[in-house]
Write an enzyme that holds these catalytic residues in place. Sequence first.
Site: not given
Length: 868
Positions: A260, A265, A307, A604, A698, A701
């Site tokens: 993990v 995550e 274009d 356009d 974890n 941080t």
Amino acid sequence: MSTDQIVTAAAGLARGEAARRLVEHGPNAVAAQPRTPMWRRVLQQLRDPLILVLLVAAALTIITGDLPDAVVILVVIIANTAVGVAQEMRAEQAVAALTALSAPAARVVRDGEEEHLASSEVVPGDLVLLGEGDIVPADGNVVDAAALLVDESSLTGESVPVEKTTGGDEAHGTVASGTVVVRGRGRVLITATGAHSATGRIASLLGTAPGLTPLQHRLASFGRMLAAVTVALCALVLALGLVRGQPLELMVVAAISLAVAAVPESLPAVVTLALALGARRMAERHAIVRRLPAVETLGSVTVIATDKTGTLTEGRMVVEQLWTPQGEAVVTGTGYAPDGRIVRDGTAMVTDSAPDLTKLLSAAMLCNDASVRQSTDEDDAWLALGDPTEAALLAAGAKLGLNRSVLDHRLPRVDEIPFDSDRKRMTTVHRRSDGGIRLVCKGAPETLLVASLLDDDPEILERAAARAEALAGRGYRMLAVATAERDALPENRESWETGLSLLGLVAIVDPPRSQAAAAVAACRDAGIIPLLITGDHPLTALAVAERLGIADAHDDVITGDQIRQGTAGELTSARIFARTSPEQKLDIIQAWREAGHVVAMTGDGVNDGPALSRADIGVAMGRRGTEVARQAADLVLADDDLASVVSAVEEGRRVYANVRRFLLYALAGGTAEILVMLIGPFLGMPLPLLPAQILWINLLTHGLPGVALGAEPVDPDVMRSPPRPPEQSVLGAGLWPRILAMGVVVATTALVAAIWAHETGRPWQSMLFLVLGATQLGVALGSRVRPGTLANPFLLFAVAGAMGLQIAGVYLPPLRALLGTEPLGFTELLIACALSALGYVAMRLQRRVRPKGAPRGAAAEPGRRQAR
């Protein structure tokens, strides 16, 4: 219009369903679109590879009974999904506001009576009445026309309107849906609607669903690689623990906790936040994001294909050059407003100082069926009613000080020979105050500069023809103007156009937008290749490209005929493409994509729709843009300013840089934790960190500090670097070595502190826990783009809060019981805080010595083919 109004009015349009509706009902179908089921929206968000990894991690933490961390992971997943779904729903709610602008009514004759119907109700066999300003509701054959002139630029890219007549060829005897009547009136027998119309056939090319963006590709690969590496390392930690005699249950929990910790995550939240902030900043610059991932894709762009009409140019005709036998003059100013000057030899001219120019422009204003008026809108723009070319003549005359109303009163029109495509000229008859007649003729130089019409000296005609040819070669549309005085009007109309005297030439052009040249230059500075793809004439395309810096006079122009005949060669060898059909625009875009480029297409018109859909990023004009173009695009420019694309590219690069910044920070922390768990046992620490301690570090941080990194401002030098190679990994360009180096620094700092505490009899595990987390937070501060400033204050608050909670984990009894820590003395706390500064210092030093990318302008660009 405020930012919120822009976002609400033009946030986005669902691409696939819009294409289907356009095919079935044509461009004016505006009935409510079926809503995508909520479960399908959520499922699409959950298919992201990293989200799948997080779902697995959440399941593992629930299995092991670690409910707090499972809740944190699920909150990240829910927040990311909610933001993505909200963006899509907000976009769908804007469909009605945008499409209502292009849903005009039609006047239809049924059973001998005129009816007003919605354009989508028109069917083949209907007789439709057209007048000035009407939008053609469907394809049809012209059965009656009176000076009927139709603007087909949205369909063909041609900036010059086309005359429509009965019994003419396909170009002149038919009209297409979505085009606009600029002059005259007519009746049209409808022959095709919906999928069978010209617009419908083009819209049918839009059905391709959007693929993954470059960032999504990179993150998908990264997610697969990270999952494999994480499983392997956690298996190694589990095996080492069991070999050392640690309990199986404890090591299983530790391995899962480490897994993990190794997974960033917060990455989906960081990406979503960065994209949302980018979309918001772009909305403030009037660039509306329809799909959130498109923000980052813009930062990956290596080619911008644009274009011409209405995108690079203003979509309005302007007189820029005047020629008379006595000399030349330059006309300044843009649009149809009377603002500007007529300059000869550096001096501004007026009616009294330039009699030759006065005669030329007076005649051009008299032989003219257009009119201009000032808009009542807030922008006070001047609008053209009628042929844009004739409106440009009126604007030029006003700049000299001439008044159309005064001229018409002094020389009223009494008869005329209308313009037609065979003669390519128009003649009007005006009665003078003394009873005499003035004839005025204007038309194409090749039909007017002939001895059978003009009595001028052959030398003057040769000079005029040479000058007309030279200006036409520079992309100008040329008109010649001649006049004659008669005592009475001849009964024979054919004799009206004889014995004329040439007044001069007028050079007219659809001028480049004021910001277009700067935008093209900015693209080149950023290493992006600009292309011009248009349905207009090759000489016009080359002239515009040369003026804007897309190409120079020696560059070759590939035409649609060459592509169709297979003689164009490599489509990536040229920068200018003219006379192209919608299908050929697709071929050009696909050729550049197959060459490994990330392509953005701006346009356009209806004819731009398929290419906008096929490109990696489609950019449509919001004001002038057609509904087909807006439906196909990923980005809509509410102000029609090409410079907004450059700003969008900058935002895209900022997003990608922040994603890499977070990955460096998060993966360096994960690497440090893995190294600590692997090396610690060999240094006398059997289980360096408990599972709860790993997850706490974890959480702190990778949580708010990690997410806050996604809000870092743009690097000032980001637009002076070439785009990253499309095939480059998200961890490429030297990021992997930087991750490992920072991981080693953080791990070494934490292990040294733990060894010192172990050797001096202090609580070494708590010391390791505190230093490991604090040093990672130091790395977060060192990752800032603008250190020493208050830019991105969210990061400062997030780091301060995380640091406080990390220290609390050592001193607060409830947290100590949860984490298994022991309180540290004041000296140990000071040492731990001081050591955390090493993370900041190492990160700042690494930013200074990190490998540089390719030098400025080093973007790979295929060899340019030049005219021989």
